[in-house]
Design a protein around this motif. Structure first.
Motif, PDB file in Angstrom:
ATOM      1  N   UNK A   1       0.837  -1.173   0.000  1.00 33.22           N
ATOM      2  CA  UNK A   1       0.000   0.000   0.000  1.00 33.22           C
ATOM      3  C   UNK A   1       0.884   1.238   0.000  1.00 33.22           C
ATOM      4  N   UNK A   2       0.314   2.310  -0.505  1.00 37.94           N
ATOM      5  CA  UNK A   2       1.017   3.592  -0.575  1.00 37.94           C
ATOM      6  C   UNK A   2       0.129   4.673   0.013  1.00 37.94           C
ATOM      7  N   UNK A   3       0.727   5.808   0.227  1.00 34.10           N
ATOM      8  CA  UNK A   3      -0.043   6.973   0.654  1.00 34.10           C
ATOM      9  C   UNK A   3      -0.265   7.022   2.140  1.00 34.10           C
ATOM     10  N   UNK A   4      -1.528   7.170   2.546  1.00 34.56           N
ATOM     11  CA  UNK A   4      -1.878   7.376   3.941  1.00 34.56           C
ATOM     12  C   UNK A   4      -2.888   6.335   4.416  1.00 34.56           C
ATOM     13  N   UNK A   5      -2.725   5.931   5.664  1.00 31.86           N
ATOM     14  CA  UNK A   5      -3.715   5.094   6.329  1.00 31.86           C
ATOM     15  C   UNK A   5      -4.249   5.937   7.479  1.00 31.86           C
ATOM     16  N   UNK A   6      -5.533   6.249   7.406  1.00 33.79           N
ATOM     17  CA  UNK A   6      -6.150   7.061   8.457  1.00 33.79           C
ATOM     18  C   UNK A   6      -7.591   6.620   8.642  1.00 33.79           C
TER      19      UNK A   6
ATOM     20  N   UNK B   1     -10.230   7.570   7.395  1.00 31.60           N
ATOM     21  CA  UNK B   1     -11.028   7.508   6.164  1.00 31.60           C
ATOM     22  C   UNK B   1     -10.862   6.217   5.395  1.00 31.60           C
ATOM     23  N   UNK B   2      -9.720   5.557   5.534  1.00 34.57           N
ATOM     24  CA  UNK B   2      -9.496   4.365   4.716  1.00 34.57           C
ATOM     25  C   UNK B   2      -8.991   3.144   5.492  1.00 34.57           C
ATOM     26  N   UNK B   3      -8.929   3.229   6.804  1.00 34.32           N
ATOM     27  CA  UNK B   3      -8.482   2.069   7.594  1.00 34.32           C
ATOM     28  C   UNK B   3      -9.402   0.873   7.370  1.00 34.32           C
ATOM     29  N   UNK B   4     -10.681   1.132   7.149  1.00 34.71           N
ATOM     30  CA  UNK B   4     -11.627   0.035   6.897  1.00 34.71           C
ATOM     31  C   UNK B   4     -11.259  -0.739   5.616  1.00 34.71           C
ATOM     32  N   UNK B   5     -10.727  -0.042   4.633  1.00 39.01           N
ATOM     33  CA  UNK B   5     -10.329  -0.707   3.386  1.00 39.01           C
ATOM     34  C   UNK B   5      -9.122  -1.619   3.640  1.00 39.01           C
ATOM     35  N   UNK B   6      -8.173  -1.159   4.443  1.00 42.43           N
ATOM     36  CA  UNK B   6      -7.032  -1.995   4.810  1.00 42.43           C
ATOM     37  C   UNK B   6      -7.514  -3.208   5.595  1.00 42.43           C
ATOM     38  N   UNK B   7      -8.438  -2.999   6.496  1.00 40.66           N
ATOM     39  CA  UNK B   7      -9.010  -4.093   7.284  1.00 40.66           C
ATOM     40  C   UNK B   7      -9.651  -5.138   6.365  1.00 40.66           C
ATOM     41  N   UNK B   8     -10.498  -4.699   5.464  1.00 38.05           N
ATOM     42  CA  UNK B   8     -11.186  -5.623   4.562  1.00 38.05           C
ATOM     43  C   UNK B   8     -10.192  -6.377   3.678  1.00 38.05           C
TER      44      UNK B   8
END
Length: 97
Positions: free
Chosen positions: A1-6, A8-15
């Protein structure tokens, strides 16, 4: 992954990580190119670690400086899974002989 994990998008990383766990016996989560890692990402790793143990999946984290910095102060158990190099991460999930 690139960019930022915050938040707004932590749920996408989780999924994403949980889908990968279902198909794996070993997994490296590569966050080496992440430029910002917020506290919302910590719960992803806690859930991932719990689920991986339940499925008997070995996993490691390839982390960059932003991820390491937060893990160091917030989550020692997950910080222990963090590796600085791809080779170290792959060795961490290698089958135990």
């Amino acid at each position: 992954m690139r960019g930022e994990i915050d938040i707004r998008n932590a749920h996408a990383l989780h999924a994403f990580t949980h889908r990968q766990l279902e198909e794996s016996i070993r997994m490296v989560v590569d966050l080496g190119a992440v430029e910002f890692f917020g506290a919302a990402g910590l719960s992803v790793f806690d859930d991932l670690d719990e689920r991986a143990r339940a499925l008997n999946v070995r996993w490691a984290l390839l982390s960059g400086r932003p991820v390491e910095r937060l893990l160091r102060v917030a989550d020692a158990a997950i910080a222990a899974k963090a590796c600085r190099t791809r080779e170290a991460a792959l060795a961490a999930v290698a089958p135990v002989m």
